[in-house]
Every structure is written in C-alpha cells, then in structure tokens.
Design a protein around this motif. Structure first.
Motif, PDB file in Angstrom:
ATOM      1  N   ASN A 328      24.991  30.314  38.653  1.00 33.95           N
ATOM      2  CA  ASN A 328      24.899  30.388  40.117  1.00 33.95           C
ATOM      3  C   ASN A 328      26.019  29.640  40.824  1.00 33.95           C
ATOM      4  N   ASN A 329      26.968  29.099  40.038  1.00 34.86           N
ATOM      5  CA  ASN A 329      28.185  28.504  40.613  1.00 34.86           C
ATOM      6  C   ASN A 329      29.335  29.495  40.654  1.00 34.86           C
ATOM      7  N   PHE A 330      29.035  30.779  40.505  1.00 36.09           N
ATOM      8  CA  PHE A 330      30.089  31.802  40.442  1.00 36.09           C
ATOM      9  C   PHE A 330      31.041  31.737  41.636  1.00 36.09           C
ATOM     10  N   TYR A 331      30.548  31.242  42.784  1.00 39.39           N
ATOM     11  CA  TYR A 331      31.385  31.230  43.994  1.00 39.39           C
ATOM     12  C   TYR A 331      32.587  30.299  43.848  1.00 39.39           C
ATOM     13  N   TRP A 332      32.644  29.483  42.798  1.00 39.93           N
ATOM     14  CA  TRP A 332      33.868  28.733  42.509  1.00 39.93           C
ATOM     15  C   TRP A 332      35.043  29.691  42.319  1.00 39.93           C
ATOM     16  N   GLY A 333      34.751  30.902  41.886  1.00 37.74           N
ATOM     17  CA  GLY A 333      35.808  31.881  41.663  1.00 37.74           C
ATOM     18  C   GLY A 333      36.600  32.208  42.912  1.00 37.74           C
ATOM     19  N   TYR A 334      35.998  31.990  44.103  1.00 32.05           N
ATOM     20  CA  TYR A 334      36.711  32.267  45.348  1.00 32.05           C
ATOM     21  C   TYR A 334      37.979  31.421  45.489  1.00 32.05           C
ATOM     22  N   LEU A 335      38.086  30.337  44.743  1.00 32.32           N
ATOM     23  CA  LEU A 335      39.259  29.478  44.828  1.00 32.32           C
ATOM     24  C   LEU A 335      40.535  30.215  44.422  1.00 32.32           C
ATOM     25  N   VAL A 336      40.434  31.099  43.449  1.00 31.64           N
ATOM     26  CA  VAL A 336      41.634  31.792  42.946  1.00 31.64           C
ATOM     27  C   VAL A 336      41.526  33.308  42.964  1.00 31.64           C
ATOM     28  N   SER A 337      40.347  33.834  43.279  1.00 34.12           N
ATOM     29  CA  SER A 337      40.176  35.292  43.228  1.00 34.12           C
ATOM     30  C   SER A 337      41.125  36.060  44.141  1.00 34.12           C
ATOM     31  N   PRO A 338      41.550  35.516  45.310  1.00 29.09           N
ATOM     32  CA  PRO A 338      42.496  36.288  46.121  1.00 29.09           C
ATOM     33  C   PRO A 338      43.796  36.628  45.397  1.00 29.09           C
ATOM     34  N   LEU A 339      44.167  35.826  44.391  1.00 34.40           N
ATOM     35  CA  LEU A 339      45.432  36.052  43.685  1.00 34.40           C
ATOM     36  C   LEU A 339      45.329  37.103  42.593  1.00 34.40           C
ATOM     37  N   LEU A 340      44.147  37.286  42.040  1.00 32.69           N
ATOM     38  CA  LEU A 340      44.026  38.026  40.790  1.00 32.69           C
ATOM     39  C   LEU A 340      44.556  39.448  40.875  1.00 32.69           C
ATOM     40  N   MET A 341      44.046  40.224  41.827  1.00 33.94           N
ATOM     41  CA  MET A 341      44.389  41.646  41.852  1.00 33.94           C
ATOM     42  C   MET A 341      45.836  41.895  42.263  1.00 33.94           C
ATOM     43  N   MET A 342      46.506  40.888  42.832  1.00 30.96           N
ATOM     44  CA  MET A 342      47.910  41.040  43.175  1.00 30.96           C
ATOM     45  C   MET A 342      48.749  41.329  41.932  1.00 30.96           C
ATOM     46  N   GLY A 343      48.262  40.907  40.777  1.00 31.52           N
ATOM     47  CA  GLY A 343      49.001  41.153  39.545  1.00 31.52           C
ATOM     48  C   GLY A 343      49.183  42.620  39.222  1.00 31.52           C
ATOM     49  N   PHE A 344      48.329  43.475  39.781  1.00 32.42           N
ATOM     50  CA  PHE A 344      48.428  44.909  39.475  1.00 32.42           C
ATOM     51  C   PHE A 344      49.791  45.495  39.837  1.00 32.42           C
TER      52      PHE A 344
END
Length: 367
Positions: A328-344
């Motif tokens: 239930n701490n998954f929202y920690w992912g918001y720290l870096v998730s904006p960067l992830l899909m840019m790699g595409f």
C-alpha cells in the motif's frame, strides 16, 4: 547529434547479448506479473481516486488525513499537534517519527489555499514540460521526438490535474524532480539545485535523487556544485532532526509503531510500484510490466549524461522499492514515474543500431 544511440558502435556479438538480455528481462517481468497476485490484490484507494475523480469524493485514508490536517492548520492550529492527533484518531501509527509527514506541503497548502496550491502544482508540471522540450532542443533531438517525449512526460505528470489528490506529497515531489532534471545544466546548475531543494523539503524520499546529483557533480570534479549539494544534504538532516523533535514533543512513548517497511518483496514489488503510479495502471500487469522494462531500456539507449542519470535514478528507486515498502506504499512510485515512459522515444535509434550490428555480423542478412 544525440539521436545516435549507445549502441552505434556495438559489435554483432554484443548486440546479440543485449537483445537476449532484453528479452530475458521482458520474460521475467511477465512471470512476475502472473506469479505475484498478492501484490496486486491490495486495495488501491488513491489510484481509484485518480481514475474516478470526476464521479466520486476523495478516496483514500491518507488523502483524508492530509486534507484534515491542512484544514485545521488554516484555522490556526499547530501542525505537529494536529498531525499526531489526526493520525491517532484514524488508527494510524505515530512512531517512528517518519510516519508523520514533513510539514512543508501542509504549510504551503494552508497558506495558499487548495485552489492556488493546485494552480502552483500545475504550473510546476507545465514548467517541467517546457524545460524538457528546451533540453532536447539543446541536444539536437529531432522535433517529432521532442513532442513525443513531452506527450509521454505529460502522461506521467497527469495526476497533477486532479485537485482531489493535491495533498499527496509524492506527486508534488515527482513533478519537482522532473523539473529539476530538465533545468539542469553543468554551467548553470543553480535553478536545478533550488528546485531539488524544494522537492527534498517536501518528502524525505527525495534524498536518493539529491545524492545522485551530488555524486555526478563529484565524479566530474565540479567542486562548487559538489559543495552546494553536500550543504543541502547537511541542511536536510538538520531539518529532519527538527522534525523528529517536533513529533516527539506531542507523541506519547506507548503509542503504536508502524510495522517494518523492510519486506524485501523483490523485483515484482518494484514493478508494482511503478505500474500503479503510471497511466499504465489502466492495463493489466501482464502488459504493463514489460512496458516498464522497455521504458527503462529506452534510457539505456540514449548516449548522454542525462540519459545515464535518469537510468540510474530509476534503477536506484526500483532497487529501493524491491527492498522496502509495503504494497500500500505504491504511491512512492510517483517520485520517479513521470520519467519512465519518456524512455520510449529513444528506443528507435537504439534498436536500429542493434539491428545494423546484427547485419554486419551476418552479411547474408543484408544482401
């Protein structure tokens, strides 16, 4: 110039190994998606709040907690007294002191009001889109790829448009991290530094980002910049000490403590954290997990300091998510998730260079 990938001069044998490793990681991500149902079965109230923002009231106990704290602060009450009282009343643990959020965001929202706070949050996200477009232009990335990256970054930042989750510290911090990286220039690092300091003041989990910035400056012998990052880290620990004192002043010794975050749920947990903090949460895990791997591989492909930094940042946080954090701490992912899909957007040149290397090793394939 920077459309050339990291694999421009790779050998045929090297290309074979790279593609084999990529396929192995994609296959492993599929296996994690189908073999860890316990991670996916947790109630995800915050995600539901994001997805159903137009039709239902704010969801999630965390959001209700932070909202109540801000509203009481606007009425003139003390942050620490209110925060601990609200957590105690809702059955939330109050020990150790890190269970109580840093007061920065609560002070911002209590001072500005939620409407102007939301305007500020959106402004941060828009600034991140602008500076990343300019950064790619400086790298001479072709225009259509620039716009594609901006679209992917906008998707990653999309939680900021929902005013009902304005109280989530990680969403603010993730937008500030994206802005700081986009702003960064080795000879003009101060704006990036100031934005990073704001992110760190909002959420202590931003510290690995600041440490990585300091490490890059140190390795490249940018001494003044290294000193600034080091000073920020020391100031942060001073702030954490004051925060611990503030919490201790209102917490009783016999109050409940939070269960351990050191669960070591492994790679499946890391993938789960990012999946649930991305627009990919609309997809089943069996599709989203491989997309996360492919997004990471895109950052591998881009042969620049920025590309290496973003790759190491994402991998570092994923390692942390694999070791620490409950589902239930998954929202920690918001720290870096904006960067992830840019790699595409960097996949195309990388895969083209790998294909060319394979053809060089097999002359018959190019006939």
């Amino acid at each position: 110039m920077s459309d050339e990938s990291r694999f421009a001069t790779i050998s045929s044998r090297g290309a074979t190994w790279v593609l084999a490793l990529l396929l192995l990681l994609v296959a492993a991500s599929v296996w994690f998606a189908v073999s860890k149902p316990s991670l996916q079965a947790q109630p995800i109230a915050i995600v539901k709040s994001v997805q159903q923002a137009q039709t239902q009231e704010v969801g999630g106990d965390d959001i209700r907690l932070y909202k109540a704290i801000v509203e009481r602060m606007r009425a003139g009450e003390n942050y620490y007294a209110v925060a601990v009282e609200e957590q105690r009343a809702r059955g939330f643990p109050t020990q150790p002191f890190v269970t109580v959020r840093l007061p920065t965001l609560a002070f911002v929202l209590a001072s500005l009001g939620t409407m102007w706070g939301h305007v500020l949050e959106i402004a941060i996200a828009l600034a991140a889109l602008y500076v990343w477009y300019q950064k790619l232009a400086a790298y001479k990335i072709i225009q259509w790829r620039r716009w594609a990256l901006i679209a992917l970054l906008a998707a990653g930042l999309s939680p900021v448009v929902n005013p009902k989750i304005i109280y989530m510290h990680e969403i603010w911090a993730g937008a500030l991290i994206a802005l700081s990286i986009g702003l960064y220039r080795p000879k003009a690092w101060l704006p990036s530094f100031l934005i990073a300091a704001c992110a760190l003041a909002l959420r202590e989990l931003v510290l690995p980002f600041v440490l990585l910035m300091a490490a890059f400056a140190l390795l490249q012998r940018r001494w003044i910049e290294t000193g600034a990052w080091s000073g920020l880290i020391l100031a942060f620990f001073g702030y954490m000490f004051l925060h611990a004192q503030g919490v201790a002043s209102v917490v009783q010794p016999n109050e409940p403590s939070a269960p351990s975050w050191m669960l070591a749920n492994g790679p499946a947990a890391a993938l789960h954290f990012l999946w649930q903090s991305l627009p990919l949460s609309e997809l089943p895990a069996i599709l989203a997990f491989p997309m996360i791997i492919i997004g990471l591989f895109g950052w591998v492909c881009w042969r620049t300091e920025t590309g290496l930094f973003c790759l190491l940042l994402l991998l570092g946080y994923m390692l942390a998510f694999a070791i620490t954090g409950r589902p239930n701490n998954f929202y920690w992912g918001y720290l870096v998730s904006p960067l992830l899909m840019m790699g595409f957007i960097f996949l195309g040149p990388g895969l083209q260079d790998l294909q060319a290397a394979l053809k060089r090793g097999n002359p018959k394939a190019s006939e």
